[in-house]
Write an enzyme that holds these catalytic residues in place. Structure first.
Site, PDB file in Angstrom:
ATOM      1  N   LYS A 126      25.490  -2.642  48.841  1.00 24.62           N
ATOM      2  CA  LYS A 126      25.606  -2.611  47.085  1.00 24.62           C
ATOM      3  C   LYS A 126      25.803  -4.463  47.226  1.00 24.62           C
ATOM      4  O   LYS A 126      25.146  -4.428  45.780  1.00 24.62           O
ATOM      5  CB  LYS A 126      27.500  -2.191  47.180  1.00 24.62           C
ATOM      6  CG  LYS A 126      27.996  -2.218  45.572  1.00 24.62           C
ATOM      7  CD  LYS A 126      29.461  -2.231  45.608  1.00 24.62           C
ATOM      8  CE  LYS A 126      29.868  -3.140  44.185  1.00 24.62           C
ATOM      9  NZ  LYS A 126      30.673  -2.599  44.505  1.00 24.62           N
ATOM     10  N   ASP A 144      28.072   1.395  42.850  1.00 25.75           N
ATOM     11  CA  ASP A 144      30.161   1.020  42.762  1.00 25.75           C
ATOM     12  C   ASP A 144      30.819   2.699  42.551  1.00 25.75           C
ATOM     13  O   ASP A 144      29.649   3.433  42.369  1.00 25.75           O
ATOM     14  CB  ASP A 144      30.151   0.247  41.886  1.00 25.75           C
ATOM     15  CG  ASP A 144      29.976   0.028  40.461  1.00 25.75           C
ATOM     16  OD1 ASP A 144      29.171   1.089  40.487  1.00 25.75           O
ATOM     17  OD2 ASP A 144      31.051   0.078  40.023  1.00 25.75           O
TER      18      ASP A 144
END
Length: 212
Positions: A126, A144
């Protein structure tokens, strides 16, 4: 066991396009002035809010203008800069170790390669995608908690899908030139329109009407 029914590709694209159109100006909420400080902000943002990170960034940016300055700083000093955010001790170690690697291996430049970014301490998939997308404009989707929750709520992916699986599914559905904006729009949608505490269980009630 009843098999979980997922949206078709066309249905999923329709949901994503409607979310995308709701936020034409969606972008990262983190404050940064260069790619090095973006990387630092992303490292700090794990398991805390962008708002909390933004509170510590002005002084952090002023005191550590480049990787060399951060590499030279004692851990205790870095901790004091970021002690208001969660997990600050481990994050301080990651920040200092990353700064050292950038100075020693990359001439203080931020790598523009996902695999290389993920070798830096504390940088997962991420975080690497955020740096690539927001720092370099490289098409990437950072999954997320908002992106994950929305993808599952609309049954775009299975309820037990892992972040990497969600990322790959969204990449399949969207053209590359939409990856960056749409994932930011999904974050805005999850943060401001359909937050986790939203009482209405029908996610479609939060979408604008379908265009005829």
């Amino acid at each position: 066991m009843v098999e979980e029914k997922l949206l078709s590709d066309d249905e999923a694209r329709d949901v994503l396009n409607r979310i995308d159109q709701m936020y034409p100006n969606a972008k990262s909420a983190l404050h940064w002035d260069n790619k090095f400080h973006l990387l630092c902000a992303v490292l700090m943002s794990a398991q805390t809010t962008d708002k909390m990170v933004n509170r510590v960034m002005p002084k952090f940016i002023a005191d550590y203008p480049n990787p060399a300055a951060l590499a030279k700083a004692p851990i205790s000093e870095i901790e004091k800069h970021i002690e208001k955010i969660g997990l600050y001790r481990s994050k301080a170690k990651h920040l200092k170790a990353t700064a050292n690697i950038l100075v020693d291996k990359y001439d203080s430049k931020i790598p523009q390669d996902k695999k290389t970014l993920m070798t830096l301490p504390g940088v997962g998939e991420k975080a690497a995608n955020v740096v690539l997308a927001d720092g370099f404009g490289v098409p990437a989707i950072a999954v997320d908690t908002h992106v994950s929750r929305i993808s599952k709520k609309f049954h775009i992916v299975k309820q037990n899908a892992k972040p990497h699986e969600i990322e790959k599914r969204l990449e399949e559905l969207l053209p590359k030139d939409k990856w960056i904006h749409t994932h930011h729009a999904m974050i805005f949608f999850g943060r401001y329109t359909m937050p986790a505490r939203a009482k209405n269980d029908d996610p479609y009630s939060y979408l604008p009407p379908k265009k005829v």
